[in-house]
Design a protein around this motif. Structure first.
Motif, PDB file in Angstrom:
ATOM      1  N   TRP A 172      -6.873   8.086  -0.531  1.00 43.52           N
ATOM      2  CA  TRP A 172      -6.087   9.300  -0.703  1.00 43.52           C
ATOM      3  C   TRP A 172      -6.906  10.319  -1.469  1.00 43.52           C
ATOM      4  N   LYS A 173      -6.846  11.563  -1.035  1.00 43.74           N
ATOM      5  CA  LYS A 173      -7.483  12.656  -1.767  1.00 43.74           C
ATOM      6  C   LYS A 173      -6.434  13.267  -2.679  1.00 43.74           C
ATOM      7  N   ILE A 174      -6.781  13.395  -3.954  1.00 39.38           N
ATOM      8  CA  ILE A 174      -5.850  13.966  -4.925  1.00 39.38           C
ATOM      9  C   ILE A 174      -6.265  15.406  -5.195  1.00 39.38           C
ATOM     10  N   THR A 175      -5.304  16.303  -5.056  1.00 36.02           N
ATOM     11  CA  THR A 175      -5.535  17.726  -5.309  1.00 36.02           C
ATOM     12  C   THR A 175      -4.477  18.214  -6.288  1.00 36.02           C
ATOM     13  N   ALA A 232       0.831  -1.208   0.000  1.00 33.85           N
ATOM     14  CA  ALA A 232       0.000   0.000   0.000  1.00 33.85           C
ATOM     15  C   ALA A 232       0.863   1.255   0.000  1.00 33.85           C
ATOM     16  N   LYS A 233       1.911   1.252  -0.820  1.00 37.58           N
ATOM     17  CA  LYS A 233       2.785   2.412  -0.892  1.00 37.58           C
ATOM     18  C   LYS A 233       2.279   3.361  -1.963  1.00 37.58           C
ATOM     19  N   LEU A 234       2.125   4.597  -1.589  1.00 36.30           N
ATOM     20  CA  LEU A 234       1.626   5.608  -2.502  1.00 36.30           C
ATOM     21  C   LEU A 234       2.590   5.824  -3.670  1.00 36.30           C
ATOM     22  N   SER A 235       3.867   5.585  -3.456  1.00 32.19           N
ATOM     23  CA  SER A 235       4.853   5.811  -4.512  1.00 32.19           C
ATOM     24  C   SER A 235       4.595   4.935  -5.743  1.00 32.19           C
ATOM     25  N   ALA A 236       3.905   3.828  -5.578  1.00 34.83           N
ATOM     26  CA  ALA A 236       3.585   2.965  -6.721  1.00 34.83           C
ATOM     27  C   ALA A 236       2.641   3.643  -7.703  1.00 34.83           C
ATOM     28  N   PHE A 237       1.950   4.697  -7.252  1.00 39.17           N
ATOM     29  CA  PHE A 237       0.959   5.384  -8.080  1.00 39.17           C
ATOM     30  C   PHE A 237       1.365   6.816  -8.391  1.00 39.17           C
ATOM     31  N   ARG A 238       2.652   7.111  -8.253  1.00 42.33           N
ATOM     32  CA  ARG A 238       3.159   8.471  -8.431  1.00 42.33           C
ATOM     33  C   ARG A 238       2.796   9.058  -9.794  1.00 42.33           C
ATOM     34  N   ASP A 239       2.969   8.276 -10.865  1.00 42.30           N
ATOM     35  CA  ASP A 239       2.685   8.790 -12.207  1.00 42.30           C
ATOM     36  C   ASP A 239       1.202   9.132 -12.359  1.00 42.30           C
ATOM     37  N   TYR A 240       0.339   8.278 -11.855  1.00 42.60           N
ATOM     38  CA  TYR A 240      -1.100   8.538 -11.925  1.00 42.60           C
ATOM     39  C   TYR A 240      -1.447   9.809 -11.149  1.00 42.60           C
ATOM     40  N   ILE A 241      -0.921   9.929  -9.949  1.00 43.22           N
ATOM     41  CA  ILE A 241      -1.224  11.095  -9.101  1.00 43.22           C
ATOM     42  C   ILE A 241      -0.740  12.381  -9.773  1.00 43.22           C
ATOM     43  N   ILE A 283      -3.131  13.201 -12.741  1.00 46.20           N
ATOM     44  CA  ILE A 283      -4.441  13.701 -12.296  1.00 46.20           C
ATOM     45  C   ILE A 283      -4.296  15.087 -11.673  1.00 46.20           C
ATOM     46  N   SER A 284      -3.261  15.296 -10.876  1.00 46.34           N
ATOM     47  CA  SER A 284      -3.029  16.625 -10.284  1.00 46.34           C
ATOM     48  C   SER A 284      -2.895  17.681 -11.368  1.00 46.34           C
ATOM     49  N   LYS A 285      -2.158  17.340 -12.413  1.00 40.27           N
ATOM     50  CA  LYS A 285      -1.975  18.276 -13.525  1.00 40.27           C
ATOM     51  C   LYS A 285      -3.304  18.518 -14.248  1.00 40.27           C
ATOM     52  N   MET A 286      -4.072  17.443 -14.460  1.00 41.04           N
ATOM     53  CA  MET A 286      -5.349  17.568 -15.160  1.00 41.04           C
ATOM     54  C   MET A 286      -6.324  18.476 -14.405  1.00 41.04           C
ATOM     55  N   ILE A 287      -6.443  18.274 -13.088  1.00 39.54           N
ATOM     56  CA  ILE A 287      -7.429  19.071 -12.340  1.00 39.54           C
ATOM     57  C   ILE A 287      -6.963  20.503 -12.124  1.00 39.54           C
ATOM     58  N   THR A 288      -5.703  20.794 -12.434  1.00 40.76           N
ATOM     59  CA  THR A 288      -5.237  22.176 -12.395  1.00 40.76           C
ATOM     60  C   THR A 288      -5.865  22.965 -13.537  1.00 40.76           C
ATOM     61  N   THR A 289      -5.955  22.335 -14.705  1.00 42.48           N
ATOM     62  CA  THR A 289      -6.496  23.026 -15.873  1.00 42.48           C
ATOM     63  C   THR A 289      -7.983  22.763 -16.095  1.00 42.48           C
ATOM     64  N   LEU A 290      -8.462  21.599 -15.661  1.00 48.09           N
ATOM     65  CA  LEU A 290      -9.861  21.235 -15.851  1.00 48.09           C
ATOM     66  C   LEU A 290     -10.375  20.586 -14.569  1.00 48.09           C
ATOM     67  N   PRO A 291     -10.963  21.369 -13.669  1.00 51.19           N
ATOM     68  CA  PRO A 291     -11.412  20.820 -12.392  1.00 51.19           C
ATOM     69  C   PRO A 291     -12.410  19.678 -12.571  1.00 51.19           C
ATOM     70  N   ALA A 292     -12.298  18.679 -11.716  1.00 52.17           N
ATOM     71  CA  ALA A 292     -13.229  17.549 -11.703  1.00 52.17           C
ATOM     72  C   ALA A 292     -14.542  18.006 -11.069  1.00 52.17           C
ATOM     73  N   PRO A 293     -15.638  17.300 -11.353  1.00 49.57           N
ATOM     74  CA  PRO A 293     -16.937  17.709 -10.804  1.00 49.57           C
ATOM     75  C   PRO A 293     -17.129  17.369  -9.328  1.00 49.57           C
ATOM     76  N   GLY A 294     -16.114  16.832  -8.696  1.00 52.08           N
ATOM     77  CA  GLY A 294     -16.210  16.496  -7.276  1.00 52.08           C
ATOM     78  C   GLY A 294     -14.832  16.176  -6.720  1.00 52.08           C
TER      79      GLY A 294
END
Length: 119
Positions: free
Chosen positions: A95-98, A57-66, A69-80
């Motif tokens: 985990w909450k992604i911002t 359950a290491k978050l580092s395994a999902f670093r690329d995904y995070i 998504i962080s980059k995407m919601i900077t330019t196009l906010p998610a609906p929730g």
């Protein structure tokens, strides 16, 4: 993003059960490519959830995904709220992604509707 294996599909359905028991209406996203596995909502709250399973359950395994998504919601906010749920026996890490990355969800607000069991 990727075509999930059997374990990840099972984790998606378990996550949907948790959400539905908490009073959310949960829909599985089944088109590819996709960003989220589940979109769930109830009055006043919408969740966009990516479900993964991992032996660690290491978050580092999902670093690329995070980062993506962080980059995407900077330019196009998610609906929730955007969340990453990681299943590792015997349970879940969430985990909450911002725009700044990911932070653990310490206090899950998945309170059960009608007296169900919390996750």
């Amino acid at each position: 993003m990727i075509n999930p294996g059997k374990v990840e599909r099972s984790a998606v359905y378990e996550a949907m059960d948790i959400l539905q028991n908490a009073g959310y209406h949960a829909e599985r996203v089944s088109t590819y490519p996709k960003i989220f596995d589940i979109i769930a909502w109830r009055t006043g709250r919408t969740l966009c959830i990516c479900v993964r399973s991992s032996r660690q359950a290491k978050l580092s395994a999902f670093r690329d995904y995070i980062q993506a998504i962080s980059k995407m919601i900077t330019t196009l906010p998610a609906p929730g709220d955007v969340q990453l749920w990681v299943y590792r026996r015997p349970g879940w890490s969430r985990w909450k992604i911002t725009t700044g990355g990911a932070s653990p969800i310490e206090q899950w607000d998945i309170t059960p509707a009608h007296g169900g069991v919390t996750a």
